[in-house]
Design a protein around this motif. Structure first.
Motif, short mmCIF file in Angstrom:
data_model
loop_
_atom_site.label_atom_id
_atom_site.label_comp_id
_atom_site.label_asym_id
_atom_site.label_seq_id
_atom_site.Cartn_x
_atom_site.Cartn_y
_atom_site.Cartn_z
N TYR A 1 0.95 -1.17 0.02
CA TYR A 1 0.01 -0.06 0.11
C TYR A 1 0.78 1.31 -0.01
CZ TYR A 1 -2.97 3.55 1.75
OH TYR A 1 -3.72 4.99 1.77
N PHE A 2 1.74 1.14 1.06
CA PHE A 2 2.79 2.66 0.94
C PHE A 2 3.39 2.66 -0.24
CE2 PHE A 2 3.10 2.23 5.92
CZ PHE A 2 1.95 3.06 5.84
N LEU A 3 3.81 1.56 -0.96
CA LEU A 3 4.67 1.87 -2.17
C LEU A 3 3.94 2.30 -3.44
CD1 LEU A 3 7.14 1.06 -3.92
CD2 LEU A 3 6.39 -1.27 -4.56
N PHE A 4 2.45 1.80 -3.62
CA PHE A 4 1.71 2.26 -4.25
C PHE A 4 1.22 3.92 -4.17
CE2 PHE A 4 -2.76 3.26 -5.11
CZ PHE A 4 -2.91 3.32 -6.46
N SER A 5 1.01 3.98 -2.73
CA SER A 5 0.30 5.31 -2.35
C SER A 5 1.52 6.50 -2.82
CB SER A 5 -0.11 5.17 -0.88
OG SER A 5 -0.26 6.36 -0.49
N ASN A 6 2.56 6.16 -2.27
CA ASN A 6 3.78 7.19 -2.45
C ASN A 6 4.34 7.30 -3.81
OD1 ASN A 6 3.74 7.33 0.27
ND2 ASN A 6 5.88 6.49 0.67
N ILE A 7 4.14 6.41 -4.67
CA ILE A 7 4.49 6.66 -6.17
C ILE A 7 3.41 7.39 -6.73
CG2 ILE A 7 4.63 5.35 -8.38
CD1 ILE A 7 5.93 3.36 -6.95
N ALA A 8 2.04 7.07 -6.47
CA ALA A 8 1.04 7.85 -7.06
C ALA A 8 0.87 9.44 -6.42
CB ALA A 8 -0.42 7.19 -6.74
N THR A 9 0.99 9.47 -5.08
CA THR A 9 0.80 10.83 -4.59
C THR A 9 2.01 11.81 -5.01
OG1 THR A 9 1.79 10.12 -2.55
CG2 THR A 9 -0.73 10.18 -2.74
N ARG A 10 3.21 11.15 -4.93
CA ARG A 10 4.55 11.80 -5.17
C ARG A 10 4.61 12.15 -6.93
NH1 ARG A 10 7.22 12.58 -0.94
NH2 ARG A 10 7.01 11.11 0.69
N SER A 11 3.57 11.84 -7.73
CA SER A 11 3.77 11.96 -9.18
C SER A 11 2.80 13.28 -9.45
CB SER A 11 2.88 10.80 -9.78
OG SER A 11 4.01 9.55 -9.67
N ILE A 12 1.97 13.59 -8.71
CA ILE A 12 1.09 14.69 -8.78
C ILE A 12 1.64 15.98 -9.09
CG2 ILE A 12 0.62 15.47 -6.48
CD1 ILE A 12 -2.06 15.08 -9.24
N ASN A 13 2.71 16.11 -8.56
CA ASN A 13 3.52 17.47 -8.60
C ASN A 13 4.89 17.31 -9.30
OD1 ASN A 13 4.90 16.40 -6.57
ND2 ASN A 13 5.12 18.18 -5.52
N ALA A 14 5.04 16.30 -9.78
CA ALA A 14 6.41 15.90 -10.68
C ALA A 14 6.98 16.89 -11.73
CB ALA A 14 6.58 14.63 -11.25
N VAL A 15 5.96 17.42 -12.45
CA VAL A 15 6.25 18.51 -13.41
C VAL A 15 6.42 19.72 -12.92
CG1 VAL A 15 5.28 19.68 -15.36
CG2 VAL A 15 4.79 17.19 -15.10
N GLU A 16 5.69 20.22 -12.15
CA GLU A 16 5.73 21.60 -11.29
C GLU A 16 7.30 21.50 -10.50
OE1 GLU A 16 3.68 24.21 -8.01
OE2 GLU A 16 2.91 22.57 -8.69
N ALA A 17 7.58 20.49 -9.88
CA ALA A 17 8.84 20.36 -9.35
C ALA A 17 10.08 20.29 -9.86
CB ALA A 17 8.91 19.25 -8.47
N ASN A 18 9.98 19.84 -11.46
CA ASN A 18 11.39 19.77 -12.20
C ASN A 18 10.94 20.63 -13.29
OD1 ASN A 18 12.75 17.21 -10.71
ND2 ASN A 18 10.62 16.84 -10.66
N GLN A 19 10.11 21.78 -13.36
CA GLN A 19 10.00 22.48 -14.74
C GLN A 19 11.06 23.16 -15.21
OE1 GLN A 19 6.44 22.76 -15.90
NE2 GLN A 19 7.72 23.21 -17.61
N GLY A 20 12.18 23.52 -14.25
CA GLY A 20 13.31 24.09 -14.71
C GLY A 20 14.39 23.09 -15.71
N LEU A 21 14.29 21.92 -14.95
CA LEU A 21 15.09 21.17 -15.65
C LEU A 21 14.63 20.51 -17.13
CD1 LEU A 21 15.55 18.61 -12.80
CD2 LEU A 21 16.92 20.45 -13.43
N PHE A 22 13.43 20.73 -17.53
CA PHE A 22 12.90 20.65 -18.71
C PHE A 22 13.43 21.50 -19.89
CE2 PHE A 22 8.70 19.18 -16.52
CZ PHE A 22 9.59 17.78 -16.13
N ASN A 23 14.21 22.49 -19.53
CA ASN A 23 14.93 23.23 -20.67
C ASN A 23 16.12 22.55 -21.07
OD1 ASN A 23 13.36 25.49 -20.05
ND2 ASN A 23 14.43 26.16 -18.20
N TYR A 24 16.72 21.40 -20.28
CA TYR A 24 17.66 20.52 -20.93
C TYR A 24 16.92 19.42 -21.63
CZ TYR A 24 20.54 22.83 -17.34
OH TYR A 24 21.02 23.62 -16.57
N ARG A 25 17.20 19.37 -22.86
CA ARG A 25 16.68 18.48 -23.93
C ARG A 25 16.62 16.99 -23.54
NH1 ARG A 25 18.35 18.94 -30.06
NH2 ARG A 25 16.66 17.43 -30.00
N PRO A 26 17.47 16.26 -22.67
CA PRO A 26 17.44 15.20 -22.57
C PRO A 26 16.45 14.67 -21.36
CG PRO A 26 19.66 15.66 -22.43
CD PRO A 26 18.70 16.88 -22.69
N VAL A 27 16.13 15.64 -20.63
CA VAL A 27 15.21 15.54 -19.45
C VAL A 27 13.56 15.54 -20.02
CG1 VAL A 27 14.28 16.41 -17.37
CG2 VAL A 27 16.88 16.67 -17.85
#
Length: 258
Positions: free
Chosen positions: A74-100
């Protein structure tokens, strides 16, 4: 040397993994040890609170083993799902690099959660053996198969959540409301065999329930998991992964430029 796409993505995911590890645990005094201590303390509190009540009801499996093989999935599933919700916002600056790419952030977070809970699982199983708990049978092939399907299922859900969270920011508020009830309908604190069979047809729509029950059956020969199906878990995993990849493919450009 010219590197192919796989090696570029591998390097990208490794860098994101180390960044995520440092961001989440580097600021604490206990450092990276907190990655293990946090879930271990949670498990021990529940063990202490419910052990006296539940040990009499578990004739075919040790309650600590029962609890461990319910909470970890349950924790494995829950943490992966809930921590994915802000993945784009938290790493937005890194998307300026083409490989990311946005998918790399989900892969890195999935690997981190998998690493944490593999360590926690084997640490606690070892402590249970040392403390005198009897584990009469472990089907490693079955256990690894269930674990693999659970991780892929969680990754697919993470993709869906990431895309939905980017398109509809309000999802960050609704996701806990969706995830929390799974704690009570996935047989985390009770075996499926204790539920009247007329309700099984509703509960067994939940793939997480199948993962939990199959994991318990893999570590206890006498545990009854008649309502759980490995085939259903596999089909659900493929379906969720397909939907997640399809949504991600259609939304990737928008996430990179949002």
């Amino acid at each position: 040397m010219i590197r192919n796409g796989f090696h570029i993505q591998k390097a990208t995911v490794t860098a994101l993994f180390l960044r995520e590890l440092k961001t989440r645990f580097g600021k604490y005094r206990l450092g990276y040890c907190w990655a293990l201590l946090e879930p271990v303390l949670h498990l021990f509190v529940l063990w202490i609170v419910f052990d006296y009540v539940m040990q009499r009801a578990m004739a075919d499996i040790s309650f600590p083993v029962f609890l461990l093989n319910g909470l970890i999935p349950y924790f494995l599933f829950s943490n992966i799902a809930t921590r994915s919700i802000n993945a784009v916002e938290a790493n937005q600056g890194l998307f300026n690099y083409r490989p990311v790419k946005p998918v790399d952030t989900i892969i890195a977070r999935t690997i981190l959660e998998l690493f944490i809970y593999i360590m926690v699982y084997f640490l606690l199983m070892t402590l249970l053996l040392i403390s005198g708990e009897t584990i009469d049978h472990v089907n490693l092939i079955s256990l690894f198969t269930v674990g693999f399907l659970l991780v892929v299922f969680s990754f697919g859900c993470g993709l869906i959540v990431m895309v939905a969270g980017d398109a509809f920011p309000e999802m960050e508020k609704f996701l806990p409301v969706i995830i929390k009830p799974l704690y009570f309908i996935s047989c985390i604190m009770f075996p499926l065999s204790s539920v009247p069979k007329e309700y099984w047809r509703w509960l067994t729509w939940n793939p997480l329930l199948h993962a939990v029950e199959l994991a318990r059956g893999a570590v206890a020969r006498s545990y009854q998991s008649d309502g759980a199906s490995l085939a259903y878990l596999a089909i659900s995993t493929l379906a969720v992964l397909f939907v997640g990849l399809l949504l991600y493919r259609n939304r990737e450009e928008a996430m990179l430029t949002s």
